[in-house]
Design an enzyme around this catalytic site. Sequence first.
Site, mmCIF file in Angstrom:
data_model
loop_
_atom_site.group_PDB
_atom_site.id
_atom_site.type_symbol
_atom_site.label_atom_id
_atom_site.label_comp_id
_atom_site.label_asym_id
_atom_site.label_seq_id
_atom_site.Cartn_x
_atom_site.Cartn_y
_atom_site.Cartn_z
ATOM 1 N N HIS A 1 5.583 21.854 -3.901
ATOM 2 C CA HIS A 1 5.014 21.085 -2.799
ATOM 3 C C HIS A 1 6.074 20.129 -2.265
ATOM 4 C CE1 HIS A 1 2.733 17.807 -1.021
ATOM 5 N NE2 HIS A 1 1.602 18.467 -1.130
ATOM 6 N N ARG B 1 4.114 23.757 1.925
ATOM 7 C CA ARG B 1 4.092 24.800 0.894
ATOM 8 C C ARG B 1 4.061 26.135 1.605
ATOM 9 N NH1 ARG B 1 -1.337 24.105 -1.815
ATOM 10 N NH2 ARG B 1 -1.984 22.451 -0.420
ATOM 11 N N LYS C 1 1.466 27.696 4.501
ATOM 12 C CA LYS C 1 0.642 26.645 5.087
ATOM 13 C C LYS C 1 1.153 26.315 6.485
ATOM 14 C CE LYS C 1 -2.019 24.021 3.237
ATOM 15 N NZ LYS C 1 -2.722 22.838 2.726
ATOM 16 N N ASP D 1 3.777 20.537 9.554
ATOM 17 C CA ASP D 1 3.269 19.157 9.590
ATOM 18 C C ASP D 1 4.458 18.230 9.789
ATOM 19 O OD1 ASP D 1 2.404 16.542 8.981
ATOM 20 O OD2 ASP D 1 1.010 17.220 7.440
ATOM 21 N N CYS E 1 5.107 15.229 8.994
ATOM 22 C CA CYS E 1 5.614 14.385 7.906
ATOM 23 C C CYS E 1 6.613 15.128 7.030
ATOM 24 C CB CYS E 1 4.490 13.805 7.053
ATOM 25 S SG CYS E 1 3.581 15.007 6.085
ATOM 26 N N TYR E 2 6.493 16.449 6.960
ATOM 27 C CA TYR E 2 7.449 17.208 6.146
ATOM 28 C C TYR E 2 8.832 17.224 6.761
ATOM 29 C CZ TYR E 2 3.511 18.336 3.244
ATOM 30 O OH TYR E 2 2.424 18.227 2.420
ATOM 31 N N ASP F 1 1.031 14.516 12.968
ATOM 32 C CA ASP F 1 1.183 15.737 12.168
ATOM 33 C C ASP F 1 1.525 16.911 13.070
ATOM 34 O OD1 ASP F 1 -1.329 17.428 10.044
ATOM 35 O OD2 ASP F 1 0.399 18.227 11.060
ATOM 36 N N ASP G 1 -0.985 8.125 13.227
ATOM 37 C CA ASP G 1 -1.186 7.168 12.139
ATOM 38 C C ASP G 1 0.182 6.677 11.673
ATOM 39 O OD1 ASP G 1 -1.900 10.087 10.369
ATOM 40 O OD2 ASP G 1 -0.194 8.822 9.831
ATOM 41 N N HIS H 1 2.430 9.195 9.528
ATOM 42 C CA HIS H 1 3.141 10.241 10.264
ATOM 43 C C HIS H 1 4.201 9.655 11.179
ATOM 44 C CE1 HIS H 1 -0.151 12.879 8.863
ATOM 45 N NE2 HIS H 1 0.816 13.783 8.875
#
Lengths: 234, 379
Positions: free
Chosen positions: A56, A99, A102, A105, A107-108, A160, A167, A170
């Site tokens: 992850h 991952r 998926k 996003d 934030c990744y 995201d 938010d 993010h």
Amino acid sequence: MHVGGEVDVRSAYCAASVASLTNILTPALFAGTAEWIARCQNWEGGIGGVPGMEAHGGYTFCGVAALVILKQEHLLNLRSLLHWVTGRQMRFEGGFQGRCNKLVDGCYSFWQAGLLPLLHRALHARGDPALSMAHWMFDQLALQEYILLCCQCPAGGLLDKPGKSRDFYHTCYCLSGLAIAQHFGSGDLHNEVVLGIPENCLQATHPVYNIAPEKVARAVMHFLQYPVPSLDLA
Amino acid sequence: DEIGLIPCPEARYNRSPIVLVENKLGVESWCVKFLLPYVHNKLLLYRQRKQWLNKDELIDITCTLLLLNPDFTTAWNVRKELILSGTLNPLKDLHLGKLALTKFPKSPETWIHRRWVLKQLIQENSLPSLATKGNLGAAPVERIHRLVQEEMNVCSEAAGRYPSNYNAWSHRIWVLQHLAKLTVKVLLDELLSTKYWVSMHVSDHSGFHYRQFLLNALIHRTVTDDNILVQNQMVNEQNPSLQKGEESAGTEAAFAEEQSVDLPRRLDEEMELCTELIDNYPGHETLWCHSDETLNNSHHSPATSHMAQAMDVDGLNESSSKQGYTQETKRLKRAPVQDSLGPEMEYRFVDKVLSTCRDVDQARFATAYRKWLVTFLGQ
């Protein structure tokens, strides 16, 4: 993570991060920690929350950064880690997924892309001749496109993916990822790759602590003035 | 057995916002903005020692709070105190958690509290005087077994409610490690019972990762059991005069056989499952990853290679690249390629996929897989 709370690789990172910045890092404090983190790396190449768990992005960053602080990155299989993280950049969106299989996003952009500077440094220390001296091992421009074009909220702040609301979390990590994607190396080797107008360029961020490199230096300098507290109970 | 929020922005009638239909509890959304702050505040005042609440009130308030927001750690902690003081039955918390998970299947705090409760229950179990006290009166082993089964159900439901539910699957693994102790029986049972589930959720990487975990645990178990067997044999050889020694060697052998997992067959079955799913559902990266890793295991597992003494448990734990582009020649040398049937079948399969598929992603995964086969198997 807190008394009576869950145990996972994030707390190792929090502890290592705080201890190293405040000069309270002792071998006794982290005895066995590096080996435990290494056990969290699994067959996929990434790192899970605890040994046995699925790889992850968030946990992988925490694990690797903690090991960098503890100077034990070599305990990991760096090649399989590199293979896993580079596989997480989405070929269509340009951003990263957390991952396998998926969705992307924002934030990744930091948790995943942020691994590449760490890996670059670790592999460089090993004398890997194939390493670039100008770019990280991910598509920096594609990531910047994803963040700038898809992750901005018209009212300000970042998110995201399109359709989600903004938010602080993010906003922080999209910006951190953007900074990583724009700046390669430091000092003599510094290479800027900025998508769009020059004003898009952010300040560089420290790949281990994710605060400005100058702040890291100042914190370390400040706390070096104080002796390492002893663990003996008086 | 299930909770939910009924979208209802305005209270239309002067009646209770609670709706109960067929054992499912619904709460009309308009009342939440009154209810939640009210109960939240009450609990905080209690915690700050500004207003006393008796045990029943505490139980009610925390229950309401947690069904509205199960990530409220303080509420779970109040319940921990109640459990420790003997006022609250831990099983109630398992039920409350299960209910909360129907609406909040990821809730980290719910899973964490659940593990705490389960640890309490195992501790109770291990004290012989308490074994028959309270709830079930069944034998401790039976109790644990029932707990494990229930946890598998709860995880399965939660996994179905949110794709790739990391927390649910990680709890499932924890239960197997700490309650079920990773026995061969439970590992095999789990492989069987999740087979249908993963076939219905082909993009659920967490589900397939669970199967990798089960297979790895089985491999590890076989290695450990073989080790024990070998060790016992060595001990018995040193003491041939011990009658008891010979008997136990016999029993050990029987035990090992009974427990022995036909690993190659399990891994073959896994490959068959992958192949079938890849064929039926083109373009799912998870399936290809799972396939890579299973094939990797079936060629490197000590149980399939005759080099049992190598007992390369460390080698197994060392993470292997899922697509083998790296020069893992050390490992390739250790495990002789037993059957050439395996790789040939894989080649035929991949070529067939490449020639018949129309999905772009499927083609890409198949091509990558083929490259990996070539590098990995050196054929």
